[in-house]
Motif scaffolding. Structure first.
Motif, PDB file in Angstrom:
ATOM      1  N   ASN A   1       0.841  -1.189   0.000  1.00 22.43           N
ATOM      2  CA  ASN A   1       0.000   0.000   0.000  1.00 22.43           C
ATOM      3  C   ASN A   1       0.884   1.250   0.000  1.00 22.43           C
ATOM      4  OD1 ASN A   1      -2.625  -1.140  -0.095  1.00 22.43           O
ATOM      5  ND2 ASN A   1      -2.450  -1.708   2.073  1.00 22.43           N
ATOM      6  N   ILE A   2       0.286   2.406   0.228  1.00 26.45           N
ATOM      7  CA  ILE A   2       1.010   3.680   0.185  1.00 26.45           C
ATOM      8  C   ILE A   2       0.761   4.430   1.484  1.00 26.45           C
ATOM      9  CG2 ILE A   2       1.185   5.914  -0.992  1.00 26.45           C
ATOM     10  CD1 ILE A   2       0.137   4.376  -3.516  1.00 26.45           C
ATOM     11  N   ALA A   3       1.823   4.916   2.107  1.00 23.57           N
ATOM     12  CA  ALA A   3       1.727   5.775   3.292  1.00 23.57           C
ATOM     13  C   ALA A   3       2.146   7.178   2.885  1.00 23.57           C
ATOM     14  CB  ALA A   3       2.600   5.258   4.421  1.00 23.57           C
ATOM     15  N   THR A   4       1.339   8.175   3.242  1.00 23.55           N
ATOM     16  CA  THR A   4       1.650   9.541   2.839  1.00 23.55           C
ATOM     17  C   THR A   4       1.109  10.550   3.836  1.00 23.55           C
ATOM     18  OG1 THR A   4       1.423  11.174   1.057  1.00 23.55           O
ATOM     19  CG2 THR A   4      -0.456   9.725   1.430  1.00 23.55           C
ATOM     20  N   PHE A   5       1.815  11.657   3.973  1.00 21.93           N
ATOM     21  CA  PHE A   5       1.285  12.814   4.685  1.00 21.93           C
ATOM     22  C   PHE A   5       0.245  13.493   3.799  1.00 21.93           C
ATOM     23  CE2 PHE A   5       4.781  12.992   7.762  1.00 21.93           C
ATOM     24  CZ  PHE A   5       4.142  13.531   8.863  1.00 21.93           C
ATOM     25  N   VAL A   6      -0.839  13.945   4.395  1.00 25.34           N
ATOM     26  CA  VAL A   6      -1.783  14.814   3.694  1.00 25.34           C
ATOM     27  C   VAL A   6      -2.109  15.988   4.614  1.00 25.34           C
ATOM     28  CG1 VAL A   6      -2.782  12.994   2.270  1.00 25.34           C
ATOM     29  CG2 VAL A   6      -3.813  13.519   4.478  1.00 25.34           C
ATOM     30  N   GLY A   7      -2.351  17.125   4.017  1.00 25.38           N
ATOM     31  CA  GLY A   7      -2.713  18.317   4.776  1.00 25.38           C
ATOM     32  C   GLY A   7      -3.942  18.955   4.184  1.00 25.38           C
ATOM     33  N   ARG A   8      -4.937  19.170   5.015  1.00 19.09           N
ATOM     34  CA  ARG A   8      -6.149  19.863   4.581  1.00 19.09           C
ATOM     35  C   ARG A   8      -5.988  21.334   4.950  1.00 19.09           C
ATOM     36  NH1 ARG A   8      -7.261  14.792   6.317  1.00 19.09           N
ATOM     37  NH2 ARG A   8      -8.569  13.499   4.958  1.00 19.09           N
ATOM     38  N   TRP A   9      -5.913  22.171   3.937  1.00 15.16           N
ATOM     39  CA  TRP A   9      -5.459  23.557   4.088  1.00 15.16           C
ATOM     40  C   TRP A   9      -6.623  24.529   4.013  1.00 15.16           C
ATOM     41  CZ3 TRP A   9      -3.209  26.928  -0.268  1.00 15.16           C
ATOM     42  CH2 TRP A   9      -2.658  28.102   0.259  1.00 15.16           C
ATOM     43  N   SER A  10      -6.638  25.483   4.915  1.00 15.30           N
ATOM     44  CA  SER A  10      -7.558  26.613   4.843  1.00 15.30           C
ATOM     45  C   SER A  10      -6.766  27.884   5.098  1.00 15.30           C
ATOM     46  CB  SER A  10      -8.689  26.481   5.872  1.00 15.30           C
ATOM     47  OG  SER A  10      -8.174  26.507   7.187  1.00 15.30           O
ATOM     48  N   SER A  11      -7.171  28.984   4.455  1.00 11.65           N
ATOM     49  CA  SER A  11      -6.415  30.231   4.607  1.00 11.65           C
ATOM     50  C   SER A  11      -7.308  31.415   4.299  1.00 11.65           C
ATOM     51  CB  SER A  11      -5.208  30.239   3.659  1.00 11.65           C
ATOM     52  OG  SER A  11      -4.425  31.401   3.850  1.00 11.65           O
ATOM     53  N   SER A  12      -7.186  32.471   5.100  1.00 14.17           N
ATOM     54  CA  SER A  12      -7.939  33.705   4.900  1.00 14.17           C
ATOM     55  C   SER A  12      -7.029  34.898   5.146  1.00 14.17           C
ATOM     56  CB  SER A  12      -9.152  33.768   5.844  1.00 14.17           C
ATOM     57  OG  SER A  12      -8.741  33.635   7.197  1.00 14.17           O
ATOM     58  N   LEU A  13      -7.425  36.054   4.650  1.00 20.34           N
ATOM     59  CA  LEU A  13      -6.626  37.276   4.758  1.00 20.34           C
ATOM     60  C   LEU A  13      -7.100  38.111   5.940  1.00 20.34           C
ATOM     61  CD1 LEU A  13      -6.563  38.327   0.994  1.00 20.34           C
ATOM     62  CD2 LEU A  13      -4.859  36.986   2.233  1.00 20.34           C
ATOM     63  N   TRP A  14      -6.141  38.683   6.668  1.00 26.17           N
ATOM     64  CA  TRP A  14      -6.451  39.512   7.843  1.00 26.17           C
ATOM     65  C   TRP A  14      -5.616  40.784   7.798  1.00 26.17           C
ATOM     66  CZ3 TRP A  14      -9.425  38.144  12.370  1.00 26.17           C
ATOM     67  CH2 TRP A  14     -10.097  36.924  12.242  1.00 26.17           C
ATOM     68  N   ARG A  15      -6.188  41.829   8.411  1.00 26.11           N
ATOM     69  CA  ARG A  15      -5.453  43.082   8.617  1.00 26.11           C
ATOM     70  C   ARG A  15      -5.464  43.399  10.106  1.00 26.11           C
ATOM     71  NH1 ARG A  15      -7.651  48.020   5.404  1.00 26.11           N
ATOM     72  NH2 ARG A  15      -9.471  47.596   6.721  1.00 26.11           N
ATOM     73  N   TYR A  16      -4.278  43.679  10.660  1.00 28.53           N
ATOM     74  CA  TYR A  16      -4.151  44.049  12.069  1.00 28.53           C
ATOM     75  C   TYR A  16      -3.759  45.513  12.178  1.00 28.53           C
ATOM     76  CZ  TYR A  16      -4.634  39.258  13.618  1.00 28.53           C
ATOM     77  OH  TYR A  16      -5.144  38.014  13.878  1.00 28.53           O
ATOM     78  N   ARG A  17      -4.476  46.208  13.071  1.00 29.96           N
ATOM     79  CA  ARG A  17      -4.204  47.620  13.316  1.00 29.96           C
ATOM     80  C   ARG A  17      -4.147  47.869  14.814  1.00 29.96           C
ATOM     81  NH1 ARG A  17      -8.690  50.314   9.208  1.00 29.96           N
ATOM     82  NH2 ARG A  17      -7.324  50.560   7.394  1.00 29.96           N
ATOM     83  N   ILE A  18      -3.482  48.966  15.169  1.00 31.29           N
ATOM     84  CA  ILE A  18      -3.491  49.397  16.558  1.00 31.29           C
ATOM     85  C   ILE A  18      -4.917  49.757  16.948  1.00 31.29           C
ATOM     86  CG2 ILE A  18      -2.743  51.205  18.160  1.00 31.29           C
ATOM     87  CD1 ILE A  18      -0.530  49.346  17.590  1.00 31.29           C
ATOM     88  N   SER A  19      -5.393  49.208  18.064  1.00 27.58           N
ATOM     89  CA  SER A  19      -6.748  49.525  18.516  1.00 27.58           C
ATOM     90  C   SER A  19      -6.809  50.961  18.994  1.00 27.58           C
ATOM     91  CB  SER A  19      -7.150  48.590  19.661  1.00 27.58           C
ATOM     92  OG  SER A  19      -7.120  47.252  19.223  1.00 27.58           O
TER      93      SER A  19
END
Length: 715
Positions: free
Chosen positions: A696-714
């Motif tokens: 058989n086959i052994a492999t790493f898999v990664g389920r990826w999610s990504s979003s954009l953020w902006r950080y500012r001084i409160s």
């Protein structure tokens, strides 16, 4: 990857707020007294000269055009360029500067002038880098650590916009504490790698559209966005960056050896800029920093001048990664690098590389040692600081280190360790743009047709994943490595059970590695600055042999079924090490390798102008024959599994296909010259696939999610 404090690390207040005085070398400019002193003596300068010097210093992060200088210094008075030339000449003479070898005022051809000396701002005292703020408040522990619910809880907290504590450095004597708040932005379903335009008006990012990555742009405050690249036939977009004047975007495509293109800021027809390179980082003079695979298995840094075609090899290398590890300072005089100086070995270092003298300056400090740092890199718009990630317990901090090395690191933003960014950028107004990228890792046991037979979840440790290599054992267990507590550890994973430590040792233990027969494992042991190849018993976790050779540059390890010889790649050379001891024997060249179970032949990976290439050679040494892949497939920059070859001669490879962003695992049959993709779920990253003892086959898999953020001084 050194002087007195030189002002704030990041400009979160207006750049031109008056300071009491500016000092460079033995010169002090006092705006309030409207005077310039050199070696304690007041210089006889006309007011226009002082105003010009002040304006150059206050805008020293960029080259200033002649029209802007005339408009700002002479205001409403109509004068010619000759007046500016005369005042610049007067300033240079009074300061002891030389137009041909500038120390202070540099002439920028076809543009104007730039102030290039290091400046210390006086009168406000040394910046207080930690005034009034303790460590960031920890997020509530809503679930047991490393359980699947921990990831869900951390993401939910991020989506609620938790404020991350930071330190606000002002130009005043008493810095005031501040905190940051994050806002999620628009973009595609999977959006990453934000890069803000030089004027702060447009945000470029990498969008996954129908399974392929493209360059997209949006206004930061708008939810609408537009893809400006559309090609699906020449590989995935990996990295991109704005030209310094904001007129275009440089981007690459990972197909074969890689290519760098440019495109207008709002789209148009892409233009090929450079072949056999990727990861563009533009400089103000129009040249580019780029990366190219080296024969040693790393990425060589280059500087390329598009107008002349000249290429300069820089004395530094970096590892191949999706996170930015090279950033140019706005003045174009130096770059920040998280990698290694030429001919160095060991873990990555944070340093600056002067592009004129090629001098390297280390930026790590006792409060931010190199082993706790990781990509991504960013630089502040004023060019005074470098931002990087620091792993701290279960937290990822965005920290700022002064370019001058004159102050300790400043913690800006803290996030849960499993939600750290893979890219970040600093805007002209001091905002920080980053992606929140999360990858849920597991190891799959698949049939060659893609049927999932078992799945082993991987703990999400704060220090990050390991090499993404998986070694399948005869009893169905797997060995993998992960980083935690500032060192690497080997784990034994089984279906339906929590992973267990393989070794009972305080030493660091890491892959690459390989199964030796049925009961032993070759691996890397020891600190990152003094590692060795070793053998551990899988029965009791006891280290039974250490080999004396330096393993800092080892990139791959493999072994045949009989387990009598360890083959490894180090600094582009292939070696054969008898398990019983003795000196290793050089047998060939390559940066990666896998051996046939019979032990008669090796498959090697080499780099050239055509990208990554596969070769086959006798394990005893001798000529290597190139193995051509079927059309439509390219070898990806991912390590071969030590068990990549089965008894029938089929080879599991990680490959690029031109119209899909995610790397694919495929079964290559050299005898028939066929390639068959291994089916996996959509939007899944595959790495380290290899054969199991039962076929058989052994492999790493990664389920990826990504979003954009902006950080500012409160406020």
């Amino acid at each position: 990857m050194v002087g007195a404090p030189r002002g704030p690390l990041l400009q979160f207040v207006p750049m031109h707020r008056p300071a009491v005085a500016y000092q460079f070398d033995d010169v002090i400019l006092n705006p309030e007294a409207f005077s310039v002193e050199k070696s304690g003596q007041v210089l006889a300068l006309e007011p226009k000269s002082i105003r010009l010097l002040l304006y150059l210093i206050q805008n020293r992060s960029r080259a200033i055009g002649k029209e802007e200088l005339l408009r700002s210094v002479w205001e409403d008075v109509a004068v010619s360029d000759n007046a500016l030339t005369r005042v610049v000449a007067q300033l240079r003479k009074a300061l002891g500067d030389d137009a041909k070898v500038a120390r202070y005022i540099e002439t920028v051809p076809t543009i104007g002038y730039r102030f290039i000396a290091e400046v210390v701002e006086l009168g406000g005292g040394a910046p207080n880098l930690a005034a009034g703020l303790g460590p960031p408040a920890a997020a509530p522990n809503l679930a047991p650590r490393n359980s699947p619910w921990a990831l869900t809880a951390a993401l939910a907290l991020a989506l609620l916009g938790i404020s991350a504590a930071a330190v606000f450095v002002s130009r005043t004597r008493s810095a005031q504490p501040a905190s940051w708040s994050g806002t999620v932005l628009g973009g595609s379903i999977i959006a990453s790698h934000p890069r803000i335009s030089p004027d702060g008006q447009l945000l470029a990012f990498r969008a996954i559209i129908d399974g392929q990555s493209q360059v997209a742009v949006m206004r930061p405050d708008s939810s609408s966005w537009t893809a400006i690249t559309h090609d699906r036939a020449n590989g995935a977009v990996a990295r991109f960056a704005w030209a310094r004047d904001g007129s275009k975007i440089y981007f690459d495509r990972e197909w074969g050896p890689g290519r760098i293109y440019s495109i207008g800021a709002l789209g148009g027809e892409p233009r090929l800029v450079l072949e056999n390179a990727w990861m563009p980082e533009p400089l103000p003079d129009g040249s580019l920093i780029a990366q190219r695979p080296s024969s040693e298995g790393r990425q060589q840094l280059l500087r390329f001048w598009p107008d002349s075609g000249r290429i300069q090899v820089l004395p530094a290398t970096v590892r191949f990664t999706d996170s930015p590890n090279v950033r140019a300072f706005p003045d174009g005089r130096a770059i920040a690098v998280f990698g290694l100086p030429a001919n160095a070995a060991g873990p990555p270092q944070l340093f600056t590389l002067n592009l004129q003298s090629l001098e390297i300056r280390n930026l790590a400090s006792p409060l931010a040692p190199a082993e706790t740092l990781r990509e991504p890199l960013a630089v502040s718009q004023d060019g005074r600081s470098v931002c990087i990630q620091r792993r701290r317990d279960d937290t990822v901090d965005t920290i700022a280190l002064p370019r001058s090395g004159s102050a300790p690191p400043q913690t800006l933003i803290s996030l849960p360790g499993i939600g750290g960014p893979i890219s970040q950028d600093v805007a002209p107004d001091g905002s920080i743009y980053m992606d929140h990228s999360e990858v849920q890792l597991s190891i799959l046991n698949l049939s060659p047709s893609g049927t999932v037979r078992a799945e082993i979840p991987i703990p999400q440790f704060a220090e990050g994943e390991g090499r993404h290599t998986v070694i399948a054992l005869p009893d169905g267990a797997v060995v993998f490595d992960m980083r935690r507590r500032d060192r690497s550890e080997l784990f034994l994973g089984r279906n339906g059970a929590e992973p267990q430590l393989l070794l009972n040792t305080p030493e660091s233990a890491a892959l690459p590695g390989a199964l030796l027969g049925a009961g032993n494992l070759a691996f890397i042991i020891g600190a990152e600055d003094n590692p060795h190849i070793a053998i551990v018993s899988l029965h009791d976790g006891r280290v039974i042999r250490r080999f004396p050779g330096d393993a800092r540059l080892v990139t791959a390890i493999t072994a045949p079924a009989d387990g009598q010889t360890i083959y490894y790649a180090s600094n582009g050379i292939i070696w054969a090490q008898p398990v019983t001891g003795g000196d290793p024997r050089k047998i060939g060249e390559g940066s990666d390798l896998a051996v046939e179970p019979s032990g008669k032949f090796l498959y090697l990976v080499r780099t050239s102008a055509d990208g990554y290439q596969l070769f086959r050679m006798p394990a005893a040494g001798g000529p290597a024959t190139r193995v051509l892949l079927p059309p439509g497939f390219n070898l990806a920059e991912h390590p071969l599994s030590p068990a990549a070859v089965d008894r029938n001669g089929r080879v599991i490879l990680t490959v690029d296909v031109p119209d899909v962003f995610f790397y694919q695992a495929a079964i290559f049959d050299p005898a028939r010259n066929t390639m068959k993709l291994i089916p996996v779920p959509p939007r899944v990253v595959v790495a380290g696939a290899g054969w199991t003892p039962d076929g058989n086959i052994a492999t790493f898999v990664g389920r990826w999610s990504s979003s954009l953020w902006r950080y500012r001084i409160s406020k």
